[in-house]
Design an enzyme around this catalytic site. Structure first.
Site, PDB file in Angstrom:
ATOM      1  N   LYS A   1       0.783  -1.316  -0.033  1.00  0.00           N
ATOM      2  CA  LYS A   1       0.149  -0.247   0.093  1.00  0.00           C
ATOM      3  C   LYS A   1       0.812   1.157   0.238  1.00  0.00           C
ATOM      4  O   LYS A   1       1.914   1.219   0.149  1.00  0.00           O
ATOM      5  CB  LYS A   1      -0.946  -0.040   1.277  1.00  0.00           C
TER       6      LYS A   1
ATOM      7  N   GLY B   1     -25.083   2.795   2.177  1.00  0.00           N
ATOM      8  CA  GLY B   1     -24.058   3.437   1.425  1.00  0.00           C
ATOM      9  C   GLY B   1     -24.451   3.060  -0.157  1.00  0.00           C
ATOM     10  O   GLY B   1     -24.323   1.897  -0.749  1.00  0.00           O
TER      11      GLY B   1
ATOM     12  N   GLY C   1     -22.749   4.134  -3.110  1.00  0.00           N
ATOM     13  CA  GLY C   1     -21.585   4.694  -3.947  1.00  0.00           C
ATOM     14  C   GLY C   1     -21.509   3.928  -5.028  1.00  0.00           C
ATOM     15  O   GLY C   1     -22.276   3.318  -5.488  1.00  0.00           O
ATOM     16  N   ASN C   2     -20.174   4.013  -5.507  1.00  0.00           N
ATOM     17  CA  ASN C   2     -19.850   3.226  -6.598  1.00  0.00           C
ATOM     18  C   ASN C   2     -20.113   1.686  -6.615  1.00  0.00           C
ATOM     19  O   ASN C   2     -20.729   1.000  -7.591  1.00  0.00           O
ATOM     20  CB  ASN C   2     -18.209   3.317  -6.893  1.00  0.00           C
ATOM     21  N   VAL C   3     -19.721   1.246  -5.222  1.00  0.00           N
ATOM     22  CA  VAL C   3     -20.165  -0.463  -5.062  1.00  0.00           C
ATOM     23  C   VAL C   3     -21.530  -0.679  -4.626  1.00  0.00           C
ATOM     24  O   VAL C   3     -22.141  -1.419  -5.379  1.00  0.00           O
ATOM     25  CB  VAL C   3     -19.232  -1.042  -4.149  1.00  0.00           C
TER      26      VAL C   3
HETATM   27  P1  NAD Z   1     -17.978   5.769  -2.576  1.00  0.00           P
HETATM   28  O1  NAD Z   1     -17.302   6.632  -1.786  1.00  0.00           O
HETATM   29  O2  NAD Z   1     -18.258   5.580  -3.912  1.00  0.00           O
HETATM   30  O3  NAD Z   1     -19.302   5.197  -1.648  1.00  0.00           O
HETATM   31  C1  NAD Z   1     -19.637   5.366  -0.285  1.00  0.00           C
HETATM   32  C2  NAD Z   1     -21.042   5.789  -0.224  1.00  0.00           C
HETATM   33  O4  NAD Z   1     -21.234   5.785   1.340  1.00  0.00           O
HETATM   34  C3  NAD Z   1     -20.995   7.419  -0.419  1.00  0.00           C
HETATM   35  O5  NAD Z   1     -22.356   7.421  -1.227  1.00  0.00           O
HETATM   36  C4  NAD Z   1     -21.424   8.158   0.677  1.00  0.00           C
HETATM   37  O6  NAD Z   1     -22.314   9.057   0.662  1.00  0.00           O
HETATM   38  C5  NAD Z   1     -22.114   6.899   1.552  1.00  0.00           C
HETATM   39  N1  NAD Z   1     -21.822   7.095   2.994  1.00  0.00           N
HETATM   40  C6  NAD Z   1     -21.044   7.775   3.738  1.00  0.00           C
HETATM   41  N2  NAD Z   1     -21.165   7.744   5.026  1.00  0.00           N
HETATM   42  C7  NAD Z   1     -22.275   7.095   5.252  1.00  0.00           C
HETATM   43  C8  NAD Z   1     -23.086   6.464   6.293  1.00  0.00           C
HETATM   44  N3  NAD Z   1     -22.873   6.984   7.496  1.00  0.00           N
HETATM   45  N4  NAD Z   1     -24.430   6.027   6.232  1.00  0.00           N
HETATM   46  C9  NAD Z   1     -24.761   5.588   4.941  1.00  0.00           C
HETATM   47  N5  NAD Z   1     -24.153   5.878   3.646  1.00  0.00           N
HETATM   48  C10 NAD Z   1     -22.841   6.667   3.790  1.00  0.00           C
HETATM   49  O7  NAD Z   1     -17.056   4.323  -2.187  1.00  0.00           O
HETATM   50  P2  NAD Z   1     -17.287   2.798  -2.817  1.00  0.00           P
HETATM   51  O8  NAD Z   1     -16.067   2.983  -3.938  1.00  0.00           O
HETATM   52  O9  NAD Z   1     -18.393   2.429  -3.184  1.00  0.00           O
HETATM   53  O10 NAD Z   1     -16.616   1.898  -1.632  1.00  0.00           O
HETATM   54  C11 NAD Z   1     -17.558   1.565  -0.782  1.00  0.00           C
HETATM   55  C12 NAD Z   1     -16.710   0.869   0.287  1.00  0.00           C
HETATM   56  O11 NAD Z   1     -16.261  -0.409  -0.011  1.00  0.00           O
HETATM   57  C13 NAD Z   1     -15.581   1.634   0.826  1.00  0.00           C
HETATM   58  O12 NAD Z   1     -15.583   1.144   2.285  1.00  0.00           O
HETATM   59  C14 NAD Z   1     -14.447   1.167   0.088  1.00  0.00           C
HETATM   60  O13 NAD Z   1     -13.192   1.100   1.042  1.00  0.00           O
HETATM   61  C15 NAD Z   1     -14.943  -0.533  -0.007  1.00  0.00           C
HETATM   62  N6  NAD Z   1     -14.197  -1.122  -1.112  1.00  0.00           N
HETATM   63  C16 NAD Z   1     -14.419  -0.637  -2.244  1.00  0.00           C
HETATM   64  C17 NAD Z   1     -13.813  -1.212  -3.529  1.00  0.00           C
HETATM   65  C18 NAD Z   1     -14.070  -0.632  -4.986  1.00  0.00           C
HETATM   66  O14 NAD Z   1     -13.714  -1.366  -6.100  1.00  0.00           O
HETATM   67  N7  NAD Z   1     -14.396   0.364  -5.120  1.00  0.00           N
HETATM   68  C19 NAD Z   1     -13.330  -2.417  -3.431  1.00  0.00           C
HETATM   69  C20 NAD Z   1     -13.138  -2.875  -2.147  1.00  0.00           C
HETATM   70  C21 NAD Z   1     -13.531  -2.429  -0.950  1.00  0.00           C
END
Ligand code: NAD
Length: 352
Positions: free
Chosen positions: A80, A180, A182-184
């Site tokens: 990392k 949440g 977001g992207n995932v």
């Molecule tokens: P993202 O930032 O696109 O989405 C996160 C979402 O959570 C946002 O829409 C945000 O507004 C929301 N959020 C924040 N605080 C909140 C709360 N208290 N209650 C409800 N919603 C809340 O992130 P992502 O890429 O979707 O990743 C989500 C999680 O998965 C993260 O913890 C990330 O580390 C993990 N992750 C992501 C990937 C990936 O490929 N993107 C891979 C492995 C792990």
């Protein structure tokens, strides 16, 4: 704080402090293990309070990447990079090039990628200075945004968990509370809705919740209370430590399975407490490994169809871990750790 004395130091092979006064770059790269192959792990840009906080983060995250790669069965180790900077203010093309130069100096022992504070476009900038970068935009021959693959891995992982805990062979009518969008979380919700699951959703961004209500016919929940809704599955897809001393006793689900990293505030105690409550926990670094698998396979040149096949295999990996946990009478995260550690230990023994 010194590296060797840190409680998060766990036999890391190499920890490098990087400084480039011309661009203001101050960063730490941690290579936890290269026993199974080059160490992969994203580059996080964050306004850390101090160096101790940055060091703690990079040591923990790099070890987590070793476990994630080992359990996924890809020929990579864990690493990392953390950059001590505010991504909104300090992230300049020059800073990203300096990140690339620092990565290049490790000669391929560490391969970087996207993480919090960096984007697919940033990978192209870093890639101008090094070949050891993953997740380049598709226009540059990379595999692009890993989030849809992470979501696919979570989807098959939820299906495997529901099969194991509830004996159901499909997700029709299964109630999933997604924290949440977001992207995932959004991509996962789409897959769940297509499979006939009933969604309860929350996000601190109200417009995303309204859209999910409209597009997926989801039921909205208060972000403060989503963990406590009555459902079959709670799927943390926002921040870490969603399962903690306050939320765990309030859970009213049979399964916890989501994408967020470091879901358990205490990875040993809360793992055991979930087991005691009869809640099946899908270890986070197993179920959320889809994006990492896509990136790893991009590096070794496997095509999209093979990447998808390997991501879908996360379901079988999880089922195997649940069986091991049941046989040994131990919590599921402990069983996953044993699988990963065993692979790392035997790889180290082979190399010796
Ligand atoms: P993202 O930032 O696109 O989405 C996160 C979402 O959570 C946002 O829409 C945000 O507004 C929301 N959020 C924040 N605080 C909140 C709360 N208290 N209650 C409800 N919603 C809340 O992130 P992502 O890429 O979707 O990743 C989500 C999680 O998965 C993260 O913890 C990330 O580390 C993990 N992750 C992501 C990937 C990936 O490929 N993107 C891979 C492995 C792990």
């Amino acid at each position: 704080m010194t590296v060797f004395r840190s409680v998060d130091f766990s036999g890391h092979e190499q920890v490098v402090h990087v400084c480039d006064p011309a661009t203001g770059l101050r960063a730490i790269i941690a290579v936890h293990s290269t026993a199974l192959g080059p160490a992969i792990g994203g580059c996080r840009i964050r306004a850390y309070a101090d160096e101790t906080e940055a060091l703690t983060d990079v040591l923990r995250l790099s070890r987590g990447m070793s476990l994630k790669a080992a359990v996924a069965g890809v020929p990579f180790g864990g690493g990392k990079m953390v950059v001590m900077a505010d991504p909104r203010r300090d992230k300049t093309p020059a800073l990203l090039r300096a990140v690339g130069v620092a990565v290049a100096r490790l000669g391929g022992r560490y391969v970087t990628g996207e993480d919090l504070g960096t984007t697919v476009a940033d990978m192209a900038e870093i890639g101008a200075a090094t070949d050891h970068v993953l997740g380049l935009p598709e226009s540059l021959g990379g595999s692009g945004d890993p989030s849809p693959r992470t979501a696919l891995g979570c989807f098959v992982g939820i299906a495997a968990s529901v099969r194991h805990r509830l004996g159901k062979s499909d997700l029709k009518g299964v109630r999933v509370a997604v924290q949440g969008l977001g992207n995932v979380g959004w991509n996962l919700s789409r897959l769940l809705a297509e499979a006939g699951a009933e969604l309860i959703v929350s996000d601190v961004r109200e417009e995303l919740v309204q859209e999910a209500v409209h597009v997926f016919r989801a039921r909205p929940a208060d972000p403060q209370a989503i963990h406590a809704v009555e459902a079959d599955v709670f799927s943390p897809c926002a921040l870490g430590a969603a399962i903690n001393d306050i939320t765990l006793p309030e859970l009213r689900v049979s399964v916890v399975a989501g994408a967020a990293n470091n879901q358990l505030a205490d990875e040993v105690r809360h793992d055991a407490m979930l087991r005691e409550r009869g809640i099946l926990y899908a270890p986070d670094y197993v179920i959320n490994g889809g994006g990492m698998i896509q990136l790893a396979l991009e590096r070794i040149g496997l095509d999209r169809a093979e990447a998808e096949r390997r991501v879908r295999a996360i379901g079988e990996t999880l089922s195997g871990i649940y069986e091991l946990a049941d046989e040994a009478g131990i919590p599921t995260a402990a069983a996953a750790r044993n699988v990963a550690q065993e692979r790392l230990t035997s790889a180290r023994a082979r190399a010796a």
